[in-house]
Design a protein around this motif. Structure first.
Motif, short mmCIF file in Angstrom:
data_model
loop_
_atom_site.label_atom_id
_atom_site.label_comp_id
_atom_site.label_asym_id
_atom_site.label_seq_id
_atom_site.Cartn_x
_atom_site.Cartn_y
_atom_site.Cartn_z
N SER A 136 42.57 5.76 -29.93
CA SER A 136 41.43 5.47 -29.05
C SER A 136 41.68 4.17 -28.30
O SER A 136 42.55 3.37 -28.68
CB SER A 136 40.11 5.38 -29.84
OG SER A 136 40.12 4.29 -30.73
N ASN A 156 39.60 0.92 -26.19
CA ASN A 156 38.34 0.23 -25.92
C ASN A 156 38.56 -0.79 -24.80
O ASN A 156 39.10 -1.88 -25.04
CB ASN A 156 37.82 -0.47 -27.18
CG ASN A 156 36.41 -1.01 -26.98
OD1 ASN A 156 36.03 -1.40 -25.89
ND2 ASN A 156 35.63 -1.02 -28.06
N THR A 165 36.41 -2.58 -23.19
CA THR A 165 35.53 -3.76 -23.28
C THR A 165 36.19 -4.88 -24.07
O THR A 165 36.12 -6.06 -23.70
CB THR A 165 34.19 -3.38 -23.94
OG1 THR A 165 33.59 -2.32 -23.20
CG2 THR A 165 33.26 -4.58 -23.99
#
Length: 371
Positions: free
Chosen positions: A268, A270, A272
């Motif tokens: 995954s 991310n 942010t």
């Protein structure tokens, strides 16, 4: 005026579109050829020689075929339309931590609309392309895309975004043929060089197939902004620094430049926190997926629990799933067995047998434990 009608054929200069145009011409259609220039290689910043569908040799090949057989040919410059949508979407998706499919976006929003607009202006009844897929009208009145006969070349996956207006005006004559037969046709029509011509599978605006380099050239200061983020495990433990989250994709194993003593994969991303999660191969397994930005083809929607063979990438054979309607125009696909590497931003396409039910953009995937 031909009794069969007037058709605008998208001609890239390659074997498939050339045979499409000549096939329709020989069948008695009034053919007009059109070659679309979608991208200027010089502006990509790549030193790679132009390849594929947007170089001058391809334009000349398409024009020569048209002139030789006595039908008109035009070059259509859609670089501005293409760049504003397809390339900006491509960049934005990677910056959002997703993996885009620019060919789907181009087909859905740019190429077919550009073709239909010019077909209307030229008084054409149809548009035609050299895709390996078939279109027919279902008993319910809707136009349906089906897999091409040659499953090794089938392109139905990248056509899920076409709406009923576009499908109703589109012809795909190659859908009922195998690639070997099309090569023989090119030979028989006097184009042995096309039969031997190599095919390009790269994204047209990334001629060197290096999307990371393209992003760096396209976004000023990107490398400095994202460099030095962390690889982490599924519990958040830091494993080492990476070169920036946009430069990784779900399922990636090679090119991570981190030694873990065993194979690890990107599971995954991310954006942010600029973190990239690494895990074992088993950590890529998921069986539940949310899909949005839907377009329905065979039916105008689905009933809860409907079974479909769902493909999550271009060369994917698909996996059986049940489809469920969720709020806000979202479909939940629940797979019978775990699948690997569900990547947000990629297309999910739902099939009933050989027919495309519809498709959409993957929003997220997760693992739901039974029992």
């Amino acid at each position: 005026m031909s009794r069969k009608g007037k058709v605008l054929v998208a001609m890239s200069g390659g074997i498939d579109s050339t045979v499409t145009a000549l096939m329709l011409h020989h069948e008695g259609y009034e053919v007009i050829g059109i070659t679309m220039k979608t991208w200027d290689y010089a502006s990509s910043g790549s030193s790679t020689k132009e390849t594929g569908c947007c170089n001058i040799d391809s334009f000349n090949d398409a024009r020569q075929a048209a002139v030789h057989h006595g039908f008109p040919h035009f070059i259509l410059d859609i670089r501005e339309e293409f760049g504003d949508f397809v390339i900006e979407n491509f960049v934005e998706e990677y910056l959002a931590g997703r993996t885009p499919n620019p060919c789907v976006m181009c087909n859905t929003h740019i190429k077919w609309r550009a073709l239909l607009k010019r077909a209307n202006a030229l008084g054409c009844d149809y548009i035609a392309t050299g895709h390996y897929a078939e279109i027919r009208q279902h008993t319910n009145g809707r136009y349906v895309i089906s897999k091409g006969l040659d499953e090794t070349k089938d392109q139905s996956y990248v056509l899920w975004g076409l709406d009923q207006e576009l499908l109703g005006r589109t012809m795909m004559p190659l859908g009922g043929y195998r690639k070997s037969a099309i090569r023989q046709m090119a030979m028989d029509m006097g184009y042995p060089e096309l039969a031997k011509k190599s095919e390009s599978y790269e994204i047209c605006f990334v001629p060197d197939n290096d999307y990371r380099g393209f992003l760096k050239r396209r976004v000023d200061g990107l490398e400095e902004q994202v460099n030095g983020g962390w690889f982490v495990d599924k519990n958040g433990k830091k494993l080492g620094q990476h070169k920036g989250y946009p430069f990784y994709t779900i399922g990636q194993r090679k090119g991570l430049d981190i030694a873990m003593g065993h194979p690890v994969y990107v599971t995954s991303i991310n954006p942010t926190t600029n973190t990239v999660v690494l895990g074992d191969k088993s950590d890529l397994e998921q069986n539940d997926m949310m899909v949005g930005k839907l377009n329905w083809i065979k039916y105008d929607g689905v009933t809860d629990g409907m079974e479909a063979n769902t493909r999550i990438r271009y060369k994917d054979k698909g996996a059986l799933s049940n489809l469920y309607n969720e709020p806000n125009g979202i479909i939940r696909a629940r797979f019978y067995e775990n699948v690997k590497s569900i990547a947000p931003g990629q297309s999910a396409v739902f099939y009933e047998g050989n027919d495309v039910i519809g498709g959409g953009i993957i929003q997220r995937g997760e693992l739901i434990l039974n029992g």
